[in-house]
Scaffold this motif. Structure first.
Motif, short mmCIF file in Angstrom:
data_model
loop_
_atom_site.label_atom_id
_atom_site.label_comp_id
_atom_site.label_asym_id
_atom_site.label_seq_id
_atom_site.Cartn_x
_atom_site.Cartn_y
_atom_site.Cartn_z
N THR A 154 0.72 9.72 1.01
CA THR A 154 0.26 9.35 -0.06
C THR A 154 -0.39 8.63 0.06
O THR A 154 -2.07 9.39 -0.90
CB THR A 154 1.19 9.05 -0.34
N ALA A 155 -1.64 8.38 0.22
CA ALA A 155 -2.33 7.50 1.08
C ALA A 155 -3.40 8.15 1.63
O ALA A 155 -5.02 8.65 0.73
CB ALA A 155 -2.41 6.07 1.94
N SER B 80 0.79 -1.09 -0.10
CA SER B 80 0.27 0.05 0.18
C SER B 80 0.58 1.53 0.00
O SER B 80 2.01 0.77 0.55
CB SER B 80 -1.00 0.13 1.35
N LEU C 60 -4.35 10.18 -1.61
CA LEU C 60 -4.95 9.74 -2.36
C LEU C 60 -6.74 9.93 -1.93
O LEU C 60 -7.40 9.64 -2.69
CB LEU C 60 -4.38 8.70 -2.62
N GLU C 61 -6.89 9.44 -0.41
CA GLU C 61 -7.85 9.32 -0.10
C GLU C 61 -9.03 10.99 -0.17
O GLU C 61 -10.41 10.54 -0.67
CB GLU C 61 -7.43 9.03 1.03
N ASN C 62 -8.16 11.67 0.05
CA ASN C 62 -8.75 13.50 -0.28
C ASN C 62 -9.13 13.93 -1.73
O ASN C 62 -9.43 14.92 -1.84
CB ASN C 62 -8.26 14.06 1.24
N SER D 207 0.42 11.01 -10.11
CA SER D 207 1.35 10.15 -9.58
C SER D 207 2.27 10.22 -8.17
O SER D 207 1.62 11.06 -8.11
CB SER D 207 2.06 10.03 -10.88
N HIS D 208 2.29 8.95 -8.05
CA HIS D 208 3.23 9.22 -6.64
C HIS D 208 4.25 7.70 -6.47
O HIS D 208 4.18 7.13 -7.27
CB HIS D 208 2.50 9.28 -5.61
N SER E 99 -8.10 12.64 -4.62
CA SER E 99 -7.76 10.97 -5.47
C SER E 99 -7.53 12.13 -7.06
O SER E 99 -7.59 12.00 -7.98
CB SER E 99 -9.15 10.69 -5.57
N ASP E 100 -8.82 13.19 -6.96
CA ASP E 100 -8.37 13.97 -8.57
C ASP E 100 -7.25 15.04 -8.41
O ASP E 100 -7.00 14.75 -10.38
CB ASP E 100 -10.37 15.16 -9.01
N SER E 101 -7.22 15.07 -7.49
CA SER E 101 -5.68 16.26 -7.80
C SER E 101 -3.78 15.45 -8.64
O SER E 101 -3.33 15.51 -8.97
CB SER E 101 -4.63 17.23 -6.83
N VAL E 102 -4.02 14.46 -7.55
CA VAL E 102 -3.29 13.54 -7.88
C VAL E 102 -3.18 13.12 -8.72
O VAL E 102 -4.06 12.15 -9.41
CB VAL E 102 -2.99 12.05 -6.89
#
Ligand code: SF4
Lengths: 201, 175
Positions: free
Chosen positions: A26-27, A21, A30-32, A39-40, A34-37
């Motif tokens: 990052t998690a 995971s 990604l959770e809050n 890649s990571h 998700s549209d903006s991120v």
């Protein structure tokens, strides 16, 4: 008795398996967001997220204020120019939390003709001069910056010297340069990868 | 001193110019225009060990009005060039200029958008001291060379050339 240091020490087995995971920060993003991120990845335990420039202020505000992030220190803000590539620029922000002892690197890719993004100097005052330097060297516009002037170069300078397409021998003197008899053809030519060529006047 | 002393040892004949130049070369008041790493070597030269004071170039003056030797020590970039030019213009005649180190002499290893490719692009220079940075010995050598120049050529006009000397004389005296 101490071990003989010359004896070969059995190496610890390093797990080659990637963590299943994404790491904590990052998690969280990604959770809050998700549209903006975009890649990571992580490297040596340091996390990097690549985000879109739309809505970046909300994301940075979250990073600063959320009790799980609390990034109270903006360490560095700079840019990189990957000329043939598109999106060409990448603004890189390094954050650190003094309270929680973690770091995060945030990258924001920008296209050539849209080299602008919102300022984060309202969140971290330290970003003010970094953004001015970034504008000075790369010509990246920080919208909403209170005083976006050149920081290191003089106002008469044209162009942005750290862009890869700036002619790196081109000088823009403020006082007239004297002619030097002994210094042969420096006056008239610059050396470029294709050989010497006349100075643009 | 008795009146009957031998005339041959009691006076010498010389030119007025030579005397004035002799006194000039041992009272060089420098203006240190220190911009970069070479400054450390400059400090070493005027420290106790190398002791630039032995050559009469003893006291740095931090006002160009009071200086007659401009030491340009370090990298000069285009943003700074107007300042250097102005400092030079504010110095009273007679004045001399030393380019200290590779950067001041030629731009050094900086050939980019920012750095002036040698301060002789802005102001006339009398002595170039090579090195990055030059060793204190090299600086003292340059200083002695400058003294020789002052003794031989005297002060210069605004053009950087002694108005009383023709070009041929100048080349001869330097060769
Ligand atoms: S010549 Fe070398 S030591 Fe002197 S200012 Fe330039 S880089 Fe620094």
């Amino acid at each position: 008795m101490a071990e003989d240091p010359r004896q070969p020490v059995e190496e610890e087995q390093v797990s080659e398996q990637a963590p299943t995971s994404p790491p904590v920060l990052t998690a969280l993003l990604l959770e809050n967001f998700s549209d903006s991120v975009v890649s990571h990845h992580t490297n040596f335990g340091d996390e990097t997220v690549v985000i879109k420039r739309e809505g970046l202020l909300d994301l940075f505000r979250f990073l600063k204020d959320d009790p799980r992030c609390r990034f109270d220190l903006m360490i560095d803000l700079t840019a990189a120019d990957y000329l043939p590539r598109e999106p060409r620029f990448e603004v890189v922000v390094h954050l650190k939390s003094i309270v929680l002892h973690h770091r995060l690197r945030v990258k924001i890719p920008l296209a050539t003709d849209e080299a602008e993004l919102d300022t984060i100097s309202g969140l971290w005052v330290a970003a003010d001069w970094y953004e001015r330097e970034c504008w000075d060297m790369y010509g990246i516009v920080f919208k909403g910056h209170p005083n976006l002037r050149r920081l290191l170069l003089y106002d008469e300078f044209e162009g942005h010297p750290l862009r890869k397409d700036y002619d790196y021998y081109l000088q823009q003197p403020l006082v007239p340069m004297r002619k030097i008899r002994e210094r042969h053809d420096y006056e008239h030519k610059v050396i470029t990868p294709e050989g010497p060529k006349p100075l643009p006047s | 001193m008795g009146m009957k002393q031998n005339a041959a040892t009691s006076f010498i004949t010389t030119k007025l110019d030579a005397v004035i130049n002799w006194s000039r070369k041992f009272s060089l008041f420098q203006f240190p225009f220190v911009t970069a790493c070479c400054g450390m070597e400059y400090m070493a030269v005027y420290g106790a060990h190398y002791d630039g004071a032995r050559f009469g170039a003893e006291i740095p003056r931090f006002s160009p009005r009071q200086a007659d030797l401009l030491f340009v020590v370090g990298t000069v970039n285009h943003k700074l060039a107007p300042v250097l030019k102005r400092v030079y213009e504010q110095m009273a005649e007679p004045k001399w200029v030393v380019a200290f180190g590779a950067c001041a002499a030629s731009g050094g290893f900086y050939q980019n958008y920012a750095v002036v490719q040698g301060i002789d692009r802005i102001i006339p220079v009398d002595i170039y001291i090579a090195g990055c940075p030059p060793r204190p010995e090299a600086v003292l050598d340059g200083l002695v060379e400058l003294q020789r120049l002052i003794q031989d050529e005297g002060p210069k006009g605004i053009t950087g050339i002694n108005p009383r000397q023709t070009k041929d004389e100048l080349l001869l005296s330097r060769s």
